[in-house]
Design an enzyme around this catalytic site. Sequence first.
Site, PDB file in Angstrom:
ATOM      1  CD  GLU A   1      11.609  33.857  30.391  1.00  4.80           C
ATOM      2  OE1 GLU A   1      11.863  33.362  29.278  1.00  4.80           O
ATOM      3  OE2 GLU A   1      12.359  34.640  30.981  1.00  4.80           O
TER       4      GLU A   1
ATOM      5  CB  CYS B   1       6.447  33.707  24.349  1.00  2.30           C
ATOM      6  SG  CYS B   1       8.054  34.505  24.411  1.00  2.30           S
TER       7      CYS B   1
ATOM      8  CE  LYS C   1      12.279  17.603  28.796  1.00  8.99           C
ATOM      9  NZ  LYS C   1      11.678  17.635  27.427  1.00  8.99           N
TER      10      LYS C   1
ATOM     11  CD  GLU D   1       0.855  30.888  23.708  1.00 15.16           C
ATOM     12  OE1 GLU D   1       0.821  29.810  24.339  1.00 15.16           O
ATOM     13  OE2 GLU D   1       1.811  31.677  23.770  1.00 15.16           O
TER      14      GLU D   1
END
Length: 503
Positions: A264, A298, A189, A395
Amino acid sequence: MTDLQTNLTKLNGYLARFRTQGILNLIDGQDHAGDNRFETRSPTDNSLICTVAKGSAADIDAAAQAAKSAFPAWRDMPAAERKQILIRIADLIEQRAEEIALCECWDTGQAIRFMSKAALRGAANFRFFADKVASARDGHHLPSPTLMNITTRKPIGPVGVITPWNTPFMLSTWKIAPALAAGCTVVHKPAEFSPLTARILAEIAHEAGLPNGVWNLVNGMGEDAGRALTEHPDIKAIAFVGESSTGSMIMKQGADTLKRVHFELGGKNPVVVFADADLERAMDAAVFMIYSLNGERCTSSSRLLIEDSIADEFLSKLAARVDRIRVGHPLDPATEIGPLIHPVHLEKVCGYFDIARTDGATIAAGGKRVGDNGCFVRPTLFTHATANMRVAQEEVFGPVLTAIRFKNEDQAIEIANGTQYGLTGYIWTNDLTRALRFSDQIEAGMVWVNSENVRHLPTPFGGTKASGIGRDGGDWSFDFYMETKHIGFALGDHRIPKLGVSQ
Ligand code: NAD
């Protein structure tokens, strides 16, 4: 024609078929248009690229059934044959590298100077795991005085792979290649903001001879298709790359079916520069690690921890450097930063300019949008920040760097570890003992000393704290996609305790 015009002409050729039929799901080797559609638009000018099949829980169920049916034959296929299929996938990715790179740039806003290599990295992932197919089941021999103990590994079964919109092609290969090498079947997905290259990749896999049902693609929204995948009883594990808060939701959604998860997640990674470092190289690496890939990375070094004694000079040179970064059209080879993925994300990133000001930081570079058509933003540097400010804790996931000064090593490690995240850390010093001490103390899954992030496929990749659970890369990927089984063989007639034999 300029390179930009050439790239646009080629892109239009590649997109023609998507404009006609949209992006379809691929379930059990067959195209599925689905009952509903959503649109994917380019962040360059917000123009419509094409429509996309909006997968439902029923589509996920069909895909999971296909993956379940295909599993025994794929699991039992001789390693040499499975390896050949993975190698063919790598070959075909290389043949279509230009198409993949141009589509990825248009769909995500990433600059072509970086994406032209991303397709090749995807092929490298398949080649690397093709070479590991033969050893995937290897185990250990752990003899005891009475038993010959051995271990072996078996693929866990059909798995769900859920990927984000930043470098979606590379990340999809990074998750799916080891799953296939292990002998698992897959339902993928992809992120709703960037569906183009996931479709190309699934087509390539089938062209390479992958049996139907081994790799199923279902597009759609996280809260319906994604959720249904994480809740499906026939899906044995979920490999997820995305935000920490989504990871938390997936863990809850998968609880009833006891899903194995590999996460992750986000990061707020420090690059720590001591006065004794090679400052020119430290500057190059710090700039590269936050401003390449639009800062939508990331492992980006989004916090610069800079030693007080060198901070003034370093930061003023850094601000000048940031001001010279070229923001432009993603298909222009001269562009260093393209548009951010989506207007919603642009708004989030720009929201941090006000947050920084209100909290008392200074905007030393950038801090503004570029134009009003498309999701362009100037690369930004915040200075005079302190460790507890929101721009030092949250973030942002854009080309935005927060600089924080430190007085000594103890303070540097305290600031470095003072966030909820723990993905990577970058340390710049020429003091070997300090480098060893610091890299030991930093709370991160990956640490680079006097280097930017240089990925080496056999090494473990993953985060600690809110940055993730589990490791990818090398043999670590198989720990997730496989079950380890212990088998003990008696070596003789060892004593077996006897119950129920007393008179
Ligand atoms: P996201 O969490 O919003 O979405 C990721 C995927 O999850 C998408 O496919 C989305 O549709 C799906 N999803 C959303 N809600 C879901 C739900 N309830 N159930 C199942 N699936 C659901 O992340 P994003 O905004 O696409 O990506 C950016 C994030 O990814 C950043 O936080 C970044 O740090 C992280 N990331 C981490 C790594 C790493 O290796 N640690 C790598 C790349 C990106």
